[in-house]
Design an enzyme around this catalytic site. Structure first.
Site, PDB file in Angstrom:
ATOM      1  N   ARG A   1     -12.258  -2.159  21.490  1.00 24.55           N
ATOM      2  CA  ARG A   1     -11.353  -3.206  21.017  1.00 24.55           C
ATOM      3  C   ARG A   1     -10.151  -3.256  21.973  1.00 24.55           C
TER       4      ARG A   1
ATOM      5  N   TYR B   1       0.821  -1.219   0.000  1.00 22.81           N
ATOM      6  CA  TYR B   1       0.000   0.000   0.000  1.00 22.81           C
ATOM      7  C   TYR B   1       0.862   1.280   0.000  1.00 22.81           C
TER       8      TYR B   1
ATOM      9  N   TYR C   1       3.518  -6.895  17.168  1.00 21.91           N
ATOM     10  CA  TYR C   1       3.776  -6.049  15.998  1.00 21.91           C
ATOM     11  C   TYR C   1       4.504  -4.765  16.437  1.00 21.91           C
TER      12      TYR C   1
ATOM     13  N   LYS D   1       1.948  -6.450   9.267  1.00 18.94           N
ATOM     14  CA  LYS D   1       1.432  -5.297  10.025  1.00 18.94           C
ATOM     15  C   LYS D   1       0.108  -5.529  10.749  1.00 18.94           C
TER      16      LYS D   1
ATOM     17  N   PHE E   1      10.026  -0.873   3.528  1.00 17.05           N
ATOM     18  CA  PHE E   1       8.620  -1.027   3.921  1.00 17.05           C
ATOM     19  C   PHE E   1       8.279  -2.468   4.286  1.00 17.05           C
TER      20      PHE E   1
ATOM     21  N   LYS F   1       8.520  -3.265  15.784  1.00 11.51           N
ATOM     22  CA  LYS F   1       8.946  -1.929  15.320  1.00 11.51           C
ATOM     23  C   LYS F   1       9.929  -1.309  16.314  1.00 11.51           C
TER      24      LYS F   1
ATOM     25  N   ASN G   1       1.722 -10.012   1.003  1.00 15.51           N
ATOM     26  CA  ASN G   1       0.530  -9.201   1.268  1.00 15.51           C
ATOM     27  C   ASN G   1       0.341  -8.168   0.154  1.00 15.51           C
TER      28      ASN G   1
ATOM     29  N   ASP H   1       9.964  -7.570  -3.229  1.00 18.99           N
ATOM     30  CA  ASP H   1       8.756  -7.930  -2.465  1.00 18.99           C
ATOM     31  C   ASP H   1       8.542  -9.426  -2.582  1.00 18.99           C
TER      32      ASP H   1
ATOM     33  N   TYR I   1       4.920   6.578  11.177  1.00 16.97           N
ATOM     34  CA  TYR I   1       3.669   6.955  10.507  1.00 16.97           C
ATOM     35  C   TYR I   1       2.519   6.940  11.510  1.00 16.97           C
TER      36      TYR I   1
ATOM     37  N   GLY J   1      -6.733  -3.199  23.627  1.00 17.88           N
ATOM     38  CA  GLY J   1      -5.462  -2.584  23.222  1.00 17.88           C
ATOM     39  C   GLY J   1      -5.613  -1.202  22.601  1.00 17.88           C
TER      40      GLY J   1
ATOM     41  N   SER K   1       6.307   3.288  13.248  1.00 20.74           N
ATOM     42  CA  SER K   1       4.873   3.515  13.448  1.00 20.74           C
ATOM     43  C   SER K   1       4.638   4.275  14.739  1.00 20.74           C
TER      44      SER K   1
HETATM   45  P1  NAD Z   1       1.556  -3.671   3.071  1.00 21.07           P
HETATM   46  O1  NAD Z   1       1.298  -5.003   3.703  1.00 21.07           O
HETATM   47  O2  NAD Z   1       0.618  -3.189   2.051  1.00 21.07           O
HETATM   48  O3  NAD Z   1       3.035  -3.641   2.456  1.00 21.07           O
HETATM   49  C1  NAD Z   1       4.088  -4.397   2.979  1.00 21.07           C
HETATM   50  C2  NAD Z   1       4.746  -5.113   1.815  1.00 21.07           C
HETATM   51  O4  NAD Z   1       5.844  -5.876   2.290  1.00 21.07           O
HETATM   52  C3  NAD Z   1       3.806  -6.088   1.096  1.00 21.07           C
HETATM   53  O5  NAD Z   1       3.866  -5.821  -0.286  1.00 21.07           O
HETATM   54  C4  NAD Z   1       4.356  -7.462   1.438  1.00 21.07           C
HETATM   55  O6  NAD Z   1       4.121  -8.407   0.409  1.00 21.07           O
HETATM   56  C5  NAD Z   1       5.823  -7.146   1.655  1.00 21.07           C
HETATM   57  N1  NAD Z   1       6.535  -8.070   2.570  1.00 21.07           N
HETATM   58  C6  NAD Z   1       6.146  -8.474   3.800  1.00 21.07           C
HETATM   59  N2  NAD Z   1       7.062  -9.306   4.315  1.00 21.07           N
HETATM   60  C7  NAD Z   1       8.059  -9.423   3.408  1.00 21.07           C
HETATM   61  C8  NAD Z   1       9.270 -10.151   3.363  1.00 21.07           C
HETATM   62  N3  NAD Z   1       9.630 -10.971   4.366  1.00 21.07           N
HETATM   63  N4  NAD Z   1      10.056 -10.036   2.282  1.00 21.07           N
HETATM   64  C9  NAD Z   1       9.692  -9.248   1.231  1.00 21.07           C
HETATM   65  N5  NAD Z   1       8.545  -8.549   1.210  1.00 21.07           N
HETATM   66  C10 NAD Z   1       7.730  -8.630   2.286  1.00 21.07           C
HETATM   67  O7  NAD Z   1       1.678  -2.624   4.267  1.00 21.07           O
HETATM   68  P2  NAD Z   1       1.780  -1.034   4.219  1.00 21.07           P
HETATM   69  O8  NAD Z   1       0.557  -0.500   4.860  1.00 21.07           O
HETATM   70  O9  NAD Z   1       2.179  -0.577   2.898  1.00 21.07           O
HETATM   71  O10 NAD Z   1       2.957  -0.830   5.265  1.00 21.07           O
HETATM   72  C11 NAD Z   1       4.303  -0.667   4.865  1.00 21.07           C
HETATM   73  C12 NAD Z   1       5.170  -0.561   6.100  1.00 21.07           C
HETATM   74  O11 NAD Z   1       4.724   0.526   6.904  1.00 21.07           O
HETATM   75  C13 NAD Z   1       5.120  -1.801   7.001  1.00 21.07           C
HETATM   76  O12 NAD Z   1       6.416  -2.022   7.525  1.00 21.07           O
HETATM   77  C14 NAD Z   1       4.177  -1.388   8.111  1.00 21.07           C
HETATM   78  O13 NAD Z   1       4.436  -2.052   9.310  1.00 21.07           O
HETATM   79  C15 NAD Z   1       4.478   0.095   8.230  1.00 21.07           C
HETATM   80  N6  NAD Z   1       3.370   0.876   8.789  1.00 21.07           N
HETATM   81  C16 NAD Z   1       2.128   0.758   8.225  1.00 21.07           C
HETATM   82  C17 NAD Z   1       1.062   1.470   8.773  1.00 21.07           C
HETATM   83  C18 NAD Z   1      -0.325   1.307   8.235  1.00 21.07           C
HETATM   84  O14 NAD Z   1      -1.282   1.558   8.968  1.00 21.07           O
HETATM   85  N7  NAD Z   1      -0.505   0.918   6.969  1.00 21.07           N
HETATM   86  C19 NAD Z   1       1.279   2.323   9.871  1.00 21.07           C
HETATM   87  C20 NAD Z   1       2.580   2.427  10.386  1.00 21.07           C
HETATM   88  C21 NAD Z   1       3.619   1.697   9.846  1.00 21.07           C
HETATM   89  C1  WQD Z   2      -8.637   3.600  14.081  1.00 24.08           C
HETATM   90  C2  WQD Z   2      -9.811   3.925  14.993  1.00 24.08           C
HETATM   91  C3  WQD Z   2     -10.510   2.057  16.331  1.00 24.08           C
HETATM   92  C4  WQD Z   2     -11.913  -0.387  12.969  1.00 24.08           C
HETATM   93  C5  WQD Z   2      -3.484   0.524  13.727  1.00 24.08           C
HETATM   94  C6  WQD Z   2      -2.273  -0.114  14.329  1.00 24.08           C
HETATM   95  C7  WQD Z   2      -1.101   0.830  14.243  1.00 24.08           C
HETATM   96  C8  WQD Z   2      -0.900   1.328  12.814  1.00 24.08           C
HETATM   97  C9  WQD Z   2      -2.150   1.838  12.199  1.00 24.08           C
HETATM   98  C10 WQD Z   2       0.741   0.008  11.721  1.00 24.08           C
HETATM   99  C11 WQD Z   2      -9.665   3.329  16.402  1.00 24.08           C
HETATM  100  C12 WQD Z   2     -11.599   2.461  15.361  1.00 24.08           C
HETATM  101  C13 WQD Z   2     -11.390   0.625  13.742  1.00 24.08           C
HETATM  102  C14 WQD Z   2     -13.303  -0.678  13.070  1.00 24.08           C
HETATM  103  C15 WQD Z   2     -13.520   1.092  14.682  1.00 24.08           C
HETATM  104  N1  WQD Z   2      -0.453   0.295  11.949  1.00 24.08           N
HETATM  105  N2  WQD Z   2     -12.177   1.352  14.585  1.00 24.08           N
HETATM  106  N3  WQD Z   2     -14.045   0.081  13.929  1.00 24.08           N
HETATM  107  O1  WQD Z   2      -5.811   1.093  15.809  1.00 24.08           O
HETATM  108  O2  WQD Z   2      -5.177   3.512  15.360  1.00 24.08           O
HETATM  109  O3  WQD Z   2      -3.783   1.707  14.455  1.00 24.08           O
HETATM  110  O4  WQD Z   2      -3.202   0.871  12.368  1.00 24.08           O
HETATM  111  O5  WQD Z   2       1.721   0.434  12.275  1.00 24.08           O
HETATM  112  O6  WQD Z   2      -0.012   0.122  14.710  1.00 24.08           O
HETATM  113  O7  WQD Z   2      -2.547  -0.418  15.700  1.00 24.08           O
HETATM  114  O8  WQD Z   2      -5.991   2.071  13.476  1.00 24.08           O
HETATM  115  O9  WQD Z   2      -7.654   1.944  11.676  1.00 24.08           O
HETATM  116  O10 WQD Z   2      -7.461   0.022  13.308  1.00 24.08           O
HETATM  117  O11 WQD Z   2      -8.416   2.183  14.094  1.00 24.08           O
HETATM  118  O12 WQD Z   2     -14.250   1.729  15.450  1.00 24.08           O
HETATM  119  O13 WQD Z   2     -13.841  -1.608  12.433  1.00 24.08           O
HETATM  120  O14 WQD Z   2     -10.988   3.326  14.444  1.00 24.08           O
HETATM  121  O15 WQD Z   2     -11.061   1.683  17.565  1.00 24.08           O
HETATM  122  O16 WQD Z   2     -10.242   4.251  17.283  1.00 24.08           O
HETATM  123  P1  WQD Z   2      -5.250   2.098  14.896  1.00 24.08           P
HETATM  124  P2  WQD Z   2      -7.393   1.483  13.052  1.00 24.08           P
END
Ligand code: NAD
Ligand code: WQD
Length: 341
Positions: free
Chosen positions: A295, A15, A152, A88, A84, A156, A39, A35, A180, A297, A128
């Site tokens: 929920r 993403y 998770y 996650k 990336f 990080k 996912n 990649d 992020y 946590g 994150s």
């Molecule tokens: P995503 O799952 O869409 O992208 C992650 C990508 O990494 C995927 O394409 C997956 O196939 C690839 N991948 C996973 N494990 C791998 C491995 N062992 N080797 C090679 N490729 C691998 O997730 P995203 O939302 O794009 O997130 C990207 C990064 O940002 C992640 O590290 C995630 O933890 C971090 N992050 C995401 C969010 C969020 O809410 N989306 C928030 C904070 C941090």
């Molecule tokens: C947002 C708000 C929920 C779903 C998570 C990870 C965090 C980061 C981002 C990677 C909260 C509420 C959600 C639903 C709801 N990822 N909610 N109904 O929990 O802030 O963060 O994603 O690093 O590590 O923990 O994001 O989008 O799950 O929730 O009411 O069906 O929406 O309670 O208040 P969150 P979220």
């Protein structure tokens, strides 16, 4: 980095990675995607190629597999890595902690070892806001205490510590940790976006899939938090703004002399019900919801103080909640099954 540098983007089919690849290529960088598609779909790369109008080299491989990585560094001169790749899903990490530590932590250690072996010591890492645990106050600054409530988040935190230790051992490494907040939205073309497997864990894809008729009703997790309307408050950030933060990081990385740790958020907090209302306005669709129990946590409020990003990266978010909702909807409406045809 100058604009003709070659950037290895691990997780570049995902993403945030796919949106970042678009901006990197548009800015003139050479990009190589790595990649394992655990996912992500290959279709996302085809769509990115269509947006940028050229083909992008892709290596299918796993960051835990030293040989896969060595092949990349053997065949290309990589100037910097945007890392990336990672798993996650918070809930899954509680069920399968070893899978998360192996994929995220071991994978990153292997990546850094291979980078070091080939003399590439420049990395931008996807951290994150989860590393702040339950913050004592908001907005959240980068020097707030760190903690984690699930494997998770701990993966990080561990990776951040590992990269800090790496820098202490060898200060020729250039390391930027980007924390992020809550990425939402999609590219303005509506051709790439978030495509979670199964029932979404995150709020925005749950809302869009409810609006498109895939899911019947949004459960709002708790309406008794200490927030303006009782529902959880988060800092939603447009994925294109987030992607832009990576461009700024790559521009600055050669000049840093410390591990740079930066929040990428907007500084604005919106509640679950604010998001539902904004989405309904942007899409013209109703989002049926009901109040469900909290929920486990979850925290009441989480939003960034983004001033350090402005100071050190000359970056700030430019896209507001309406654009986030419009772009999420454009992607979901045009692609009700995500990347599946
Ligand atoms: P995503 O799952 O869409 O992208 C992650 C990508 O990494 C995927 O394409 C997956 O196939 C690839 N991948 C996973 N494990 C791998 C491995 N062992 N080797 C090679 N490729 C691998 O997730 P995203 O939302 O794009 O997130 C990207 C990064 O940002 C992640 O590290 C995630 O933890 C971090 N992050 C995401 C969010 C969020 O809410 N989306 C928030 C904070 C941090
Ligand atoms: C947002 C708000 C929920 C779903 C998570 C990870 C965090 C980061 C981002 C990677 C909260 C509420 C959600 C639903 C709801 N990822 N909610 N109904 O929990 O802030 O963060 O994603 O690093 O590590 O923990 O994001 O989008 O799950 O929730 O009411 O069906 O929406 O309670 O208040 P969150 P979220």
């Amino acid at each position: 980095m100058n604009k003709s540098s070659t950037i290895l983007v691990t997780g570049g089919a995902g993403y945030i990675g796919s949106h970042t690849v678009v901006l990197l290529i548009e800015a003139g960088y050479n990009v190589l995607i790595f990649d394992n598609f655990s996912n992500a779909s290959k279709e996302s790369i085809k769509r990115v190629e269509k947006i940028v109008g050229k083909s992008i080299p892709v290596v299918e491989g796993d960051i835990r597999n030293r040989e896969d990585l060595k092949k990349v560094f053997e065949n290309h001169t990589i100037d910097s890595v945007i890392h990336f790749a990672g798993l996650k899903a918070v809930g899954e990490s509680v069920e399968k902690p070893l899978k998360y530590y192996d994929n995220n932590v071991t994978g990153t250690v292997t990546l850094c070892e291979v980078m070091s072996e080939y003399g590439c010591k420049s990395i931008v890492f996807s951290s994150s806001a989860t590393v702040y645990g339950d913050p004592h106050t908001t907005p959240i600054k980068e020097d707030f205490p760190l903690s984690a409530t699930n494997p998770y988040g701990r993966s990080k935190l561990f990776i951040e510590e590992i990269l800090r230790d790496l820098y202490i051992s060898d200060n020729t490494w250039k390391v930027i940790l980007l924390r992020y907040f809550n990425p939402v939205g999609a590219h303005g073309s509506g051709t790439i976006g978030e495509d979670p497997n199964g029932i979404p864990n995150n709020l925005m894809p749950y809302i869009t899939q409810t609006a498109v008729g895939k899911l019947s009703c949004l459960g709002v997790f708790g309406d008794d938090y200490d927030t303006h309307d009782g529902t959880g408050v988060r800092d939603y950030i447009h994925v294109v703004d987030l992607a832009n933060g990576h461009l700024k990081a790559i521009e600055k990385i050669d000049g840093i002399n410390e591990v740079l740790t930066v929040n990428l958020g907007t500084g604005k907090g919106y509640s679950v019900l604010d998001m539902v209302k904004a989405f309904e306005k942007a899409s013209g669709k109703e989002v049926p919801y009901c109040i469900a129990p909290r929920r486990a946590g979850d925290i009441a409020k989480c939003y960034a103080d983004p001033s350090y990003a402005k100071e050190v990266l000359s970056w700030e978010a430019t896209k507001g909640i309406d654009e986030m909702c419009q772009d999420s909807w454009r992607w979901q409406e045009a692609n009700p099954k995500g990347y599946a045809q």
